[in-house]
Design an enzyme around this catalytic site. Structure first.
Site, PDB file in Angstrom:
ATOM      1  N   THR A  77      50.665  51.567  45.966  1.00  0.00           N
ATOM      2  CA  THR A  77      51.610  52.416  46.669  1.00  0.00           C
ATOM      3  C   THR A  77      52.946  51.721  46.102  1.00  0.00           C
ATOM      4  OG1 THR A  77      52.145  50.580  48.365  1.00  0.00           O
ATOM      5  CG2 THR A  77      50.174  52.080  48.930  1.00  0.00           C
TER       6      THR A  77
ATOM      7  N   GLU B 111      47.377  56.273  49.850  1.00  0.00           N
ATOM      8  CA  GLU B 111      46.101  55.803  50.357  1.00  0.00           C
ATOM      9  C   GLU B 111      44.999  57.063  50.752  1.00  0.00           C
ATOM     10  OE1 GLU B 111      48.965  54.980  50.998  1.00  0.00           O
ATOM     11  OE2 GLU B 111      49.436  53.058  51.865  1.00  0.00           O
TER      12      GLU B 111
ATOM     13  N   LYS C 213      67.111  55.247  65.423  1.00  0.00           N
ATOM     14  CA  LYS C 213      66.718  55.210  66.704  1.00  0.00           C
ATOM     15  C   LYS C 213      68.253  54.830  67.755  1.00  0.00           C
ATOM     16  CE  LYS C 213      62.427  53.378  65.914  1.00  0.00           C
ATOM     17  NZ  LYS C 213      61.862  52.399  65.031  1.00  0.00           N
TER      18      LYS C 213
ATOM     19  N   TRP D 149      65.294  59.485  69.256  1.00  0.00           N
ATOM     20  CA  TRP D 149      64.758  59.208  67.984  1.00  0.00           C
ATOM     21  C   TRP D 149      65.483  60.589  67.192  1.00  0.00           C
ATOM     22  CZ3 TRP D 149      59.211  57.527  66.962  1.00  0.00           C
ATOM     23  CH2 TRP D 149      58.978  56.309  67.277  1.00  0.00           C
TER      24      TRP D 149
HETATM   25  P1  ADP Z   1      55.187  55.051  49.048  1.00  0.00           P
HETATM   26  O1  ADP Z   1      54.712  54.820  50.457  1.00  0.00           O
HETATM   27  O2  ADP Z   1      55.216  53.813  48.352  1.00  0.00           O
HETATM   28  O3  ADP Z   1      56.279  56.027  49.066  1.00  0.00           O
HETATM   29  P2  ADP Z   1      53.452  57.117  48.635  1.00  0.00           P
HETATM   30  O4  ADP Z   1      53.723  58.128  47.320  1.00  0.00           O
HETATM   31  O5  ADP Z   1      51.995  56.955  48.611  1.00  0.00           O
HETATM   32  O6  ADP Z   1      54.009  56.026  48.316  1.00  0.00           O
HETATM   33  O7  ADP Z   1      54.043  57.817  49.834  1.00  0.00           O
HETATM   34  C1  ADP Z   1      53.499  58.459  50.677  1.00  0.00           C
HETATM   35  C2  ADP Z   1      54.404  58.892  51.660  1.00  0.00           C
HETATM   36  O8  ADP Z   1      55.698  59.806  51.216  1.00  0.00           O
HETATM   37  C3  ADP Z   1      54.016  59.436  53.110  1.00  0.00           C
HETATM   38  O9  ADP Z   1      53.611  58.463  53.859  1.00  0.00           O
HETATM   39  C4  ADP Z   1      55.147  60.207  53.464  1.00  0.00           C
HETATM   40  O10 ADP Z   1      56.122  59.354  54.279  1.00  0.00           O
HETATM   41  C5  ADP Z   1      55.922  60.487  52.167  1.00  0.00           C
HETATM   42  N1  ADP Z   1      55.416  61.918  51.802  1.00  0.00           N
HETATM   43  C6  ADP Z   1      54.549  62.541  51.293  1.00  0.00           C
HETATM   44  N2  ADP Z   1      54.537  63.945  50.947  1.00  0.00           N
HETATM   45  C7  ADP Z   1      55.473  64.249  51.792  1.00  0.00           C
HETATM   46  C8  ADP Z   1      55.948  65.575  52.364  1.00  0.00           C
HETATM   47  N3  ADP Z   1      55.466  66.580  51.842  1.00  0.00           N
HETATM   48  N4  ADP Z   1      56.889  65.529  53.233  1.00  0.00           N
HETATM   49  C9  ADP Z   1      57.451  64.484  53.676  1.00  0.00           C
HETATM   50  N5  ADP Z   1      56.934  63.403  53.539  1.00  0.00           N
HETATM   51  C10 ADP Z   1      56.086  63.227  52.528  1.00  0.00           C
END
Ligand code: ADP
Length: 547
Positions: free
Chosen positions: A182, A329, A438, A443
């Site tokens: 990640t 993930e 918050k 929220w």
């Molecule tokens: P990191 O957690 O380090 O950013 P990832 O690329 O796996 O790595 O990120 C996943 C996260 O990115 C998701 O849990 C979400 O918060 C965000 N995310 C992915 N796609 C979208 C989307 N279309 N809209 C909003 N958030 C998104």
């Protein structure tokens, strides 16, 4: 149980390779080199060179399960490693070249990488962390910008010495194929170990008509890096379908991307919102400069795509944007925002709202929303809670068993995303749980405020984040980057938001920045904003609108 009587045929990546060689040998793979020249070859060439690579790695002693790391841009040799390594039974580990060398050292050491394939142009970066990784036995240099230096192996010389045939072993479909970390936007990077089976099933689902609808006639350009969540699987989908692949190399600025899209008649491209924000701004300035008539779908994901971006492409340039949500993930695609059923006939607003949502789950992905104490919440489009998912391409644990707290007792993965789900199943992300503001028990969704700010004609980018507050704990602050030549006052921005949000939600102050800071994968870097401006309201009580 009466057992079915069907073959237990393993779902492995070597089948995709064999298929490409047999049915699509003439499909093209086009890569842009650092000097902007183009390299072209066919799937038949790709297959033969991938066999040469597998032979070379075998000769170097790479065994099943060994990790072979890449530190590379999106190009054809990276693709060869993407396939050659897993198909011989080893594991390809993509390193994110935008990370700090200390993080790269941590990740490569954690993964126990034994071989690293690195672009010559990225060798200076590799030099900075290689000593932190004692497990590395061989360094293979891709000669993209000059020859491999002494003490390293030259990728081309290795391949030239080998046979173009390789007998790919029959692998267990559950064996590991790829390791991705990640990007650590909200914590330490964690390794996710994909299997052949999960990757193949993810590719099959992604290619469905109502997902990306990828097909042989497409020309697919992953702008999203191959080191970021496997480029969303686009390179696997392309080989599965026999589509042409267009790999942009290191030049990811909007004019270079538009040049390549037009020249190679790209039909399907994928990238994070910050990439598309830059492209839309350029198209608005020069609407007729690039012929994008071949483009049928542009995938946006990785962070929230503002509705103004989706509408802007659609209305001003006739280009279709498809919003998707996913996570490393999840291989990574989980949901896709296609307009379905009754919504197709609905008024423009309802359709736009569906398109701007993160979409509904792909087949075999299940979604649900839960409160902090685990109570399941209704799909009413209003009740916010954490998104939980499960499915065959969702990680069942992390690479070295960290993060057990991310799973519920009944085996669902807790995404850390705060969402609502509506009665049609559309998920809407309000925030990541660590970014939600918050304020006095309420929220506040930073994503909703950002979307509204980015709909203002003067605003190019906006990121809303929590500032510390003596009375309310946290209050929203906004970092805003303006479009070239545009001006706007804080009061005008507040007036623009006031009609859409309760007073309580309006940002207490704005900071104007040339560009919102980004993470290594191009997302807005809110930890940096909180670090730089978190105390802003404590230090500037006059700016504080909430007291
Ligand atoms: P990191 O957690 O380090 O950013 P990832 O690329 O796996 O790595 O990120 C996943 C996260 O990115 C998701 O849990 C979400 O918060 C965000 N995310 C992915 N796609 C979208 C989307 N279309 N809209 C909003 N958030 C998104």
């Amino acid at each position: 149980m009466l057992p079915g009587r069907m073959m237990d045929f393993p779902l492995t990546l070597s089948h995709l390779m064999e298929r490409a060689r047999t049915f699509y040998p003439r499909s093209e793979i086009v890569s842009r080199n650092p000097d902007k020249s183009l390299h072209r070859y066919t799937y038949a060439d790709f297959y033969a060179r991938t066999c040469r690579l597998a032979n070379a790695l075998t000769r170097l002693g790479v065994k099943a399960g060994d990790r072979v790391a890449t530190l590379s841009w999106n190009h054809y040799r990276h693709l060869e490693v993407y396939y050659g390594v897993p198909c011989m039974g080893a594991v390809v580990h993509t390193l994110n070249l935008r990370l700090h060398p200390n993080d790269l050292g941590y990740i490569a050491r954690h993964a126990e990488d034994s071989v690293v394939v690195v672009d010559r142009s990225l060798l200076p970066l590799f030099e900075k962390f290689k000593d932190a990784v004692p497990s590395i036995r061989h360094v293979i240099v891709v000669p993209d910008a000059g020859p491999a230096p002494e003490g390293t192996l030259d990728y081309e010389a290795l391949l030239a010495a080998e046979s173009p045939d390789f007998d790919f072993p029959q692998l267990d479909e559950n064996s590991a194929s790829m390791l991705c970390y990640t990007s650590g936007t909200t914590g330490n990077p964690k390794g996710v170990l994909y299997s052949h089976r999960s990757t193949v099933l993810h590719a099959l689902a992604c290619c469905m008509t109502d997902v990306t609808g990828m097909r042989e006639a497409d020309a697919v350009m992953p702008v999203v890096p191959m080191f970021h969540a496997a480029a969303w699987g686009l390179a696997f989908d392309a080989v599965l379908t026999g589509a042409k692949l267009v790999l942009p190399g290191p030049h990811l600025d909007p004019p270079s991307l538009l040049d390549l899209m037009a020249a190679e008649k790209v039909t399907l491209a994928g990238g994070v919102p910050t990439i598309w924000i830059g492209i839309l701004a350029l198209l608005d300035q020069a609407p007729n400069k690039w012929d994008l008539s071949s483009m049928r779908s542009m995938l946006i994901g990785g962070s929230a795509a503002p509705p103004s971006l989706i509408e802007g492409f659609q209305q001003r340039h006739g280009l279709e944007v498809v919003h998707a949500w996913g996570m490393t993930e999840m291989s990574p695609v989980g949901t896709m925002a296609k307009v379905k059923g009754p919504l197709r006939q609905a008024a423009h607003e309802a359709k736009s709202s569906a398109r701007a949502s993160q979409g509904f789950a792909l087949p075999f992905v299940e979604t649900r929303v839960a409160s902090d104490d685990g109570t399941l919440l209704p799909w009413d489009g209003e009740t916010m809670g954490e998104l939980e998912v499960r499915g065959p391409w969702v990680a069942s644990s992390y690479f070295s068993d960290e993060g057990a707290d991310r799973y519920t007792k009944d085996g669902w993965f807790k995404t850390g995303d705060v969402v609502t789900i509506d009665s049609h199943g559309y998920v809407r992300i309000c925030d990541r749980s660590k970014d939600v503001i918050k304020s006095g028990g309420e929220w506040i969704s930073s994503v909703a405020l950002e979307n509204a700010l980015m709909a203002h004609p003067a605003v190019l980018e906006a990121a809303v984040f929590a500032g510390k507050h003596p009375k309310w704990d946290e209050r929203p602050l906004a970092a805003v980057a303006l479009k070239e030549g545009q001006q706007v006052t804080k009061e005008e921005l507040t007036a623009h938001l006031a009609g859409q949000f309760a007073k309580m939600w309006l940002p207490d102050d704005y900071v104007f920045v040339p560009q919102v800071p980004r993470t290594s994968t191009g997302k807005f870097l809110k930890t940096k904003l909180r670090e730089d401006y978190g105390d802003h309201l404590l230090k500037n009580p006059k700016a504080d609108a909430a007291t």
